[in-house]
Design an enzyme around this catalytic site. Structure first.
Site, PDB file in Angstrom:
ATOM      1  CG  ASN A  12      -1.715   1.230   1.409  1.00 31.07           C
ATOM      2  OD1 ASN A  12      -1.809   2.038   0.484  1.00 31.07           O
ATOM      3  ND2 ASN A  12      -2.310   1.395   2.578  1.00 31.07           N
ATOM      4  CD1 TRP A  13       3.517   0.897  -2.748  1.00 35.19           C
ATOM      5  CD2 TRP A  13       3.715   2.034  -4.664  1.00 35.19           C
ATOM      6  NE1 TRP A  13       4.254   0.131  -3.620  1.00 35.19           N
ATOM      7  CE2 TRP A  13       4.396   0.807  -4.800  1.00 35.19           C
ATOM      8  CE3 TRP A  13       3.697   2.909  -5.760  1.00 35.19           C
ATOM      9  CZ2 TRP A  13       5.058   0.436  -5.982  1.00 35.19           C
ATOM     10  CZ3 TRP A  13       4.347   2.560  -6.939  1.00 35.19           C
ATOM     11  CH2 TRP A  13       5.028   1.323  -7.029  1.00 35.19           C
ATOM     12  CE  LYS A  14      -0.008   3.423   4.738  1.00 32.61           C
ATOM     13  NZ  LYS A  14      -0.203   3.604   6.161  1.00 32.61           N
ATOM     14  CG  HIS A  97      -5.919   1.787   5.022  1.00 36.29           C
ATOM     15  ND1 HIS A  97      -5.559   2.721   5.967  1.00 36.29           N
ATOM     16  CD2 HIS A  97      -4.853   0.965   4.879  1.00 36.29           C
ATOM     17  CE1 HIS A  97      -4.326   2.470   6.377  1.00 36.29           C
ATOM     18  NE2 HIS A  97      -3.873   1.400   5.737  1.00 36.29           N
ATOM     19  CD  GLU A  99      -3.145   5.452   6.675  1.00 37.02           C
ATOM     20  OE1 GLU A  99      -3.051   5.500   5.438  1.00 37.02           O
ATOM     21  OE2 GLU A  99      -2.234   4.997   7.410  1.00 37.02           O
ATOM     22  CD  GLU A 167      -3.695  -2.679   7.150  1.00 33.00           C
ATOM     23  OE1 GLU A 167      -2.569  -2.915   6.718  1.00 33.00           O
ATOM     24  OE2 GLU A 167      -4.317  -1.636   6.900  1.00 33.00           O
ATOM     25  N   GLY A 173       2.110   2.174  10.820  1.00 32.62           N
ATOM     26  CA  GLY A 173       3.091   3.251  10.722  1.00 32.62           C
ATOM     27  C   GLY A 173       3.740   3.631  12.036  1.00 32.62           C
ATOM     28  CB  SER A 205       4.724  -1.828  12.300  1.00 31.68           C
ATOM     29  OG  SER A 205       4.298  -0.497  12.493  1.00 31.68           O
ATOM     30  N   GLY A 226       2.734  -1.206   4.387  1.00 34.49           N
ATOM     31  CA  GLY A 226       2.735   0.222   4.103  1.00 34.49           C
ATOM     32  C   GLY A 226       4.154   0.734   3.893  1.00 34.49           C
ATOM     33  N   GLY A 227       4.754   1.262   4.954  1.00 33.05           N
ATOM     34  CA  GLY A 227       6.067   1.897   4.845  1.00 33.05           C
ATOM     35  C   GLY A 227       7.119   1.039   4.159  1.00 33.05           C
TER      36      GLY A 227
END
Ligand code: PEP
Length: 243
Positions: A12-14, A97, A99, A167, A173, A205, A226-227
């Site tokens: 997930n590159w956001k 998600h 977010e 999640e 994150g 994470s 993610g990151g």
């Protein structure tokens, strides 16, 4: 892992990368994907979906999106339909998600309508669920996840190969993860709820250093990253840890 289910490692590159960076990252993922046995998916920002889907066609790396609207078309300024994403070459879409639930007020009912649109368009929905820190501390994690799954998965979801990602909001994150016992407990409960055929991803994470242990847990059938998905070597190391 669940016997019989091929692991899925999804990035997930956001809201990250400019065009050049997105192209370079996707190329590096493809270049390193040779010995990966897991299914690989990258989910870039909307403007890059069509370009990357074209670029990665014929590779073993699929392209997905990070959201879609519940309608096929109409007066919804700034939104993107599932049919458009499919037409651009996307195969999957991340929905619900945390977010988006937080930033855009997405409810389970909205996520369910979006997942329904994704299925109708021929996209595989990846529906995200997970408790907040306050909910975990109140002992409500299993109840919250159960309720989100009950409210967010439309009819036909399991038959179409829909995916659920656990999640925990407080793990996204932050560098924090639940204990292996806690992840296993949530995944066992999700398995009992959705049945044997649905892939259950863990996200929050996940890094090269903790991926092997998390991915070895029962009922963890891959990861939503993610990151670490923004660094090809890290994303590929996680994918290799899936077997
Ligand atoms: C995510 O946002 O889906 C996620 C898992 O992020 P991170 O890996 O950075 O915690």
């Amino acid at each position: 892992m669940t016997p019989g289910l091929r692991p899925l490692i999804a990035g997930n590159w956001k809201m990250n990368t400019l065009v050049r960076e997105a192209v370079d990252l996707a190329k590096a993922v493809v270049a390193g994907s040779g010995s990966v046995k897991a299914e690989l998916l990258v989910c870039p920002p909307f403007p890059y979906v069509a370009g990357l889907a074209g670029m990665l066609a014929g590779s073993t790396v699929a392209v997905g999106a990070q959201d879609c609207h519940a309608r096929d078309k109409g007066a919804h300024t700034g939104d993107v339909a599932a049919t458009m994403l499919r037409d651009c070459g996307a195969t999957h879409v991340i929905l619900g998600h945390s977010e988006r639930r937080a930033d855009h007020g997405e409810t389970d009912a909205m996520v369910k309508a979006k997942a329904s649109a994704a299925l109708a368009a021929g996209l595989v929905p990846i529906v995200c669920v997970g408790e907040t820190l306050a909910q975990r501390e109140a002992g409500q994690a299993l109840e919250v996840v159960h309720g989100q799954i009950a409210g967010s998965l439309p009819e036909g979801f399991v038959a179409a190969g829909g995916v659920v990602a656990y999640e925990p909001v407080w793990a996204i994150g932050t560098g924090k993860t639940p204990t292996e016992e806690d992840i296993a407990a949530v995944h066992a409960a999700m398995r009992a709820q959705v049945g044997a055929a649905t892939r259950l991803l863990y996200g929050g994470s996940m890094k090269p250093g903790n991926a092997a242990a998390i991915l070895a847990l029962p009922n963890v059938d891959g990861g939503l990253i993610g990151g670490a998905a923004l660094v090809a070597a890290d994303f590929l190391a996680i994918a290799k840890a899936a077997g």
